[in-house]
Design an enzyme around this catalytic site. Structure first.
Site, PDB file in Angstrom:
ATOM      1  N   GLU A  77       0.934  -1.503  -0.213  1.00  0.00           N
ATOM      2  CA  GLU A  77      -0.242   0.210  -0.482  1.00  0.00           C
ATOM      3  C   GLU A  77       1.057   0.667   0.421  1.00  0.00           C
ATOM      4  O   GLU A  77       1.500   1.439   0.703  1.00  0.00           O
ATOM      5  CB  GLU A  77      -1.077  -0.107   1.546  1.00  0.00           C
ATOM      6  CG  GLU A  77      -1.534   0.540   1.261  1.00  0.00           C
ATOM      7  CD  GLU A  77      -1.252   2.234   2.386  1.00  0.00           C
ATOM      8  OE1 GLU A  77      -0.612   2.654   1.692  1.00  0.00           O
ATOM      9  OE2 GLU A  77      -0.650   2.486   3.156  1.00  0.00           O
ATOM     10  N   CYS A 137      -1.199   7.971   3.863  1.00  0.00           N
ATOM     11  CA  CYS A 137      -1.604   7.817   2.423  1.00  0.00           C
ATOM     12  C   CYS A 137      -2.577   8.830   1.603  1.00  0.00           C
ATOM     13  O   CYS A 137      -3.164   8.325  -0.012  1.00  0.00           O
ATOM     14  CB  CYS A 137      -0.571   6.853   2.369  1.00  0.00           C
ATOM     15  SG  CYS A 137      -1.739   5.617   3.236  1.00  0.00           S
ATOM     16  N   GLU A 140       3.874  14.039  -4.145  1.00  0.00           N
ATOM     17  CA  GLU A 140       2.674  13.426  -3.937  1.00  0.00           C
ATOM     18  C   GLU A 140       3.692  14.008  -2.523  1.00  0.00           C
ATOM     19  O   GLU A 140       4.345  14.651  -2.148  1.00  0.00           O
ATOM     20  CB  GLU A 140       3.191  11.939  -2.751  1.00  0.00           C
ATOM     21  CG  GLU A 140       1.558  12.026  -1.984  1.00  0.00           C
ATOM     22  CD  GLU A 140       1.920  10.696  -1.152  1.00  0.00           C
ATOM     23  OE1 GLU A 140       0.667  10.334  -0.461  1.00  0.00           O
ATOM     24  OE2 GLU A 140       2.503   9.631  -1.554  1.00  0.00           O
TER      25      GLU A 140
END
Length: 256
Positions: free
Chosen positions: A9, A43, A133
């Site tokens: 993940e 996240c 990100e």
């Protein structure tokens, strides 16, 4: 060295799409919740906002109001507003700050590893903050006029771990859900898809491999054995499966 199955993940630039004709105060409240739950260091936190141009300024106003409601006028003095996890991470986030685009916040204190909730109003998705990100409290805001612009921007990035859509228009949300690739989506909220044990959690492409949570964890970390059992009494394939095969291929093609 060892062929070990894994589930990863990861993350990515999670878009938060805000359509027109939506309750902007409630939308802003849910975005602020998801973005600043751990100071953006999640996240699945919204990474950037794509908002319809007709409501962009109003949404920014509502975002400001909700930050003040939740964390006060000076979040640095609020024990419930988190700090950046490390000095190295602080420096990386600080390098993404562009004072020319800040419309709210922009305050920081390196000694305390503090960066305030910050909104950046961008003219396009080509700004350097869109190259990676953010994983922090900076929130770029970009306007759009039609849904094709939204799809082009999202599809121009690596596939995100999550997609957030705020709309009352079922056709609008279905268009994005059916034509954009992502790990998991949430309509009219943020983060809550992660908390639901009945939904698999995971990414796709650069945002992850596989999925888990609830029964999906069991499936992910289990091997499903494939077993085929055949009768010994009747074998309808015996005329073609065994050598010699000369002259049988035309018949096999017709059967197939």
């Amino acid at each position: 060295k060892n062929l070990t199955p894994v589930t990863l993940e990861l993350g990515g630039k999670t878009p938060c799409v805000v359509d027109k004709n939506i309750n902007l105060n409630e939308t802003a409240k849910r975005i602020v919740f998801g973005k600043y739950l751990n100071c953006g260091q999640s996240c699945t936190a919204p990474d950037y906002i794509l908002v319809h141009s007709s409501v962009k300024n109003c949404l920014i106003d509502e975002l400001k109001k909700n930050v003040v409601k939740m964390y006060g006028k000076n979040p640095e003095n609020n024990d419930e507003y988190p700090r950046i996890i490390s000095e190295g991470h602080f420096d990386r986030i600080y390098s993404l700050l562009d004072e020319n685009n800040i419309v709210f916040g922009g305050n920081y204190n390196k000694e305390k590893l503090y960066i305030s909730p910050t909104f950046m109003d961008l003219d396009s998705s080509k700004h350097f903050i869109m190259d990676e990100e953010i994983f922090g409290p900076l929130l770029p805001i970009i306007s759009f006029d039609n849904i094709n612009e939204v799809k082009n921007i999202i599809q121009g990035q690596e596939k995100p771990l999550a997609l957030y859509i705020f709309t009352k228009n079922r056709n609008f949300s279905d268009n994005l859900l059916n034509n954009v690739s992502f790990g998991g989506a949430c309509v009219n909220d943020t983060m809550t898809q992660y908390a639901n044990p009945n939904l698999p959690f995971g990414g796709v492409g650069h945002s992850g491999i596989g999925g888990y949570h609830g029964k999906y964890s069991f499936k992910t970390f289990s091997h499903y054995k494939s077993i085929f059992k055949k009768s010994m009494t009747i074998d309808f394939t015996r005329f073609v499966r065994y050598a010699p095969w000369k002259g049988k291929f035309d018949f096999i093609k017709k059967i197939v």
